[in-house]
Design a protein around this motif. Sequence first.
Motif, mmCIF file in Angstrom:
data_model
loop_
_atom_site.group_PDB
_atom_site.id
_atom_site.type_symbol
_atom_site.label_atom_id
_atom_site.label_comp_id
_atom_site.label_asym_id
_atom_site.label_seq_id
_atom_site.Cartn_x
_atom_site.Cartn_y
_atom_site.Cartn_z
ATOM 1 N N GLY A 1 -4.652 -35.826 -100.064
ATOM 2 C CA GLY A 1 -4.290 -37.222 -99.878
ATOM 3 C C GLY A 1 -4.644 -37.703 -98.489
ATOM 4 N N HIS B 1 0.123 -39.562 -103.781
ATOM 5 C CA HIS B 1 -0.006 -39.558 -102.327
ATOM 6 C C HIS B 1 -1.487 -39.374 -102.009
ATOM 7 C CE1 HIS B 1 1.503 -39.065 -98.187
ATOM 8 N NE2 HIS B 1 0.497 -38.202 -98.055
ATOM 9 N N ARG C 1 -4.546 -41.625 -99.797
ATOM 10 C CA ARG C 1 -4.744 -42.774 -98.929
ATOM 11 C C ARG C 1 -5.654 -43.830 -99.540
ATOM 12 N NH1 ARG C 1 -2.420 -39.144 -96.197
ATOM 13 N NH2 ARG C 1 -1.409 -39.515 -94.189
ATOM 14 N N GLN D 1 4.343 -42.632 -103.988
ATOM 15 C CA GLN D 1 3.282 -42.385 -103.017
ATOM 16 C C GLN D 1 3.787 -41.648 -101.791
ATOM 17 O OE1 GLN D 1 0.247 -45.513 -101.912
ATOM 18 N NE2 GLN D 1 1.434 -45.507 -100.020
ATOM 19 N N GLU D 2 4.973 -41.994 -101.319
ATOM 20 C CA GLU D 2 5.474 -41.400 -100.085
ATOM 21 C C GLU D 2 5.887 -39.943 -100.244
ATOM 22 O OE1 GLU D 2 8.909 -43.918 -101.843
ATOM 23 O OE2 GLU D 2 6.711 -43.992 -101.686
ATOM 24 N N SER D 3 6.051 -39.494 -101.484
ATOM 25 C CA SER D 3 6.511 -38.127 -101.713
ATOM 26 C C SER D 3 5.320 -37.176 -101.795
ATOM 27 C CB SER D 3 7.357 -38.047 -102.984
ATOM 28 O OG SER D 3 7.942 -36.767 -103.093
ATOM 29 N N TYR D 4 4.782 -36.825 -100.625
ATOM 30 C CA TYR D 4 3.591 -35.959 -100.601
ATOM 31 C C TYR D 4 3.875 -34.586 -101.185
ATOM 32 C CZ TYR D 4 5.951 -34.611 -96.247
ATOM 33 O OH TYR D 4 6.896 -34.228 -95.324
ATOM 34 N N GLU E 1 1.186 -35.476 -104.179
ATOM 35 C CA GLU E 1 -0.117 -35.478 -103.518
ATOM 36 C C GLU E 1 -1.178 -34.926 -104.457
ATOM 37 O OE1 GLU E 1 -2.026 -34.628 -99.117
ATOM 38 O OE2 GLU E 1 -0.220 -33.545 -99.687
#
Length: 543
Positions: free
Chosen positions: A172, A487, A489, A518-521, A525
């Motif tokens: 990610g 996750h 970019r 998305q924030e929970s890599y 990811e």
Amino acid sequence: MKKYLILSAIFFLNTITPAAQNGAVHLNSLGFLPQLKKTATITKVCSEFNLIDETGKIVFSGKTTGPEYQKDVDQNVWHADFSSFTKPGEYMLKVPGVGQSVRFKIADDIFNFAAQASMRAFYLWRCGMAVDGDFNGIHYHQNACHLQDGFENYISKKGTQRDGTGGWHDAGDYGKYVVNAGVSLGVLFMAWDHFQAKIEKINLNIPETAPGLPDFLKELKWETDWVLKMQYPEGSGKVSHKLTRTNFSAFIMPDKDKEKRYFTEWSSAATADFVAIMAMASRYFQPYDTEYAKKCLDAAWVSYRFLLKNTEHKRFEQGDFQTGGYQTNDVDDRLWAAAEMWETTGDPSCLKDFENRAAEMDFKIEENWDWGSVSNLGMFTYALSKRKEKNADTEQSIKSNIIANADALVKKAGVDVYSRPLGGRYYWGCNGTVARQTVNLQVANKIQQKKEYIETALSAVDHIFGNNFYNRSYVTGLGIDPPMHPHDRRSGADNIDEPWPGYIVGGGHSATDWVDKQESYSHNEIAINWQAALVYAMMGFVN
């Protein structure tokens, strides 16, 4: 402008609605192969099921088995088995008093589209060139990026720049890491070795960056070319651990990432993985490009000889870097390097090196492996080698352990209510491990053919595409209610609602805690090592 990724939606594959997540009939939403197992997991009380064709006619009926309770999912489940039904067509499973499944197909080529999409995802990961693709009516684009890769400040050449362009973005984030490239290319080269005839049928429709190569190897060469650049240029044989900025970028498109990126100091694990990659590359590129094959092997020898003289583990120290560490001991990496050097060259010293290291590891085959434990790759190469110089006892020990390991995976999948070969183990990236266990099973099947090995590998594919607690696909753009917020970019920065397609996400840390955020890599990811495992799993079932 030519668009290199043209993927057409195939009937239900990319059109499943989120409402399906709440359904009680869980199965592989891609569909089933005619002659192999076909099962569904049902989470409500039931006693029978019907298979319905596209006209609404019942074409097969059966009794469910169960209930079976499993603690980690805290569910009683029932199972429907319609393996004996083999007629190609479009169907759905209806369970009286419960509900129905999504529509699916039974067909010989049911996994071809997903296999194609999962491999083309590597093209979409390319660094250093513009990328374009169409999927399900959506156009995806990134401009050429990271054309200044990279600076040599951290290898005693402050302010100097050397060509480190190319390769794939690792996950990610936009970093490039040799250790993770190692297991990824290792599994992908092994896929080519095991399934070449099947893979060659799939047109990836990617740019002509390596004329004369089959599409699959063309894509692998893009990464191999970059890995070659990670060897120190002065000829020592050392290999930089990674090429990244000192910290992660924000969620921006890669061409907007303008911060300096650096070659880091070497590590012995990265150097050993480099050796293994280059030895494999030499072997598989040889039929198509003898000059390139020689270049790879020459580079492998330089680094291999360096490792023989420098036997201590050299850890990469993060220092100023906050990007991915990929810290790992080098025992397994050195073993893998020796195996691939021997298989490519037949050199007796490489054979001795491998056999000594294999004995020190008690010829163990790992059930749960990834970038931090790559000894399986070396063991598999040795076990399947056609070379005659192998020690008979060593060969027998490794092959026996491969079979025992595969039998254990069959047993685990057989007692898990969702037929998961990893059983009840969950952690960051466990979906990649579930896919990678298909390598263990397919290698075992090459040594001793057994339908249970193939069907357990298929169970892993079933699990990834919907036969799981969530009744969801874990792969963007494919199957039932796929992830929408990986996750990644690019997916977070391109102003397109749908994520970039074909990528497997990491999965939960328990049986029930995966979140599509998305924030929970650590849950969601994407990464090249997991993706390579998915490609291997899918390529075993294309037709």
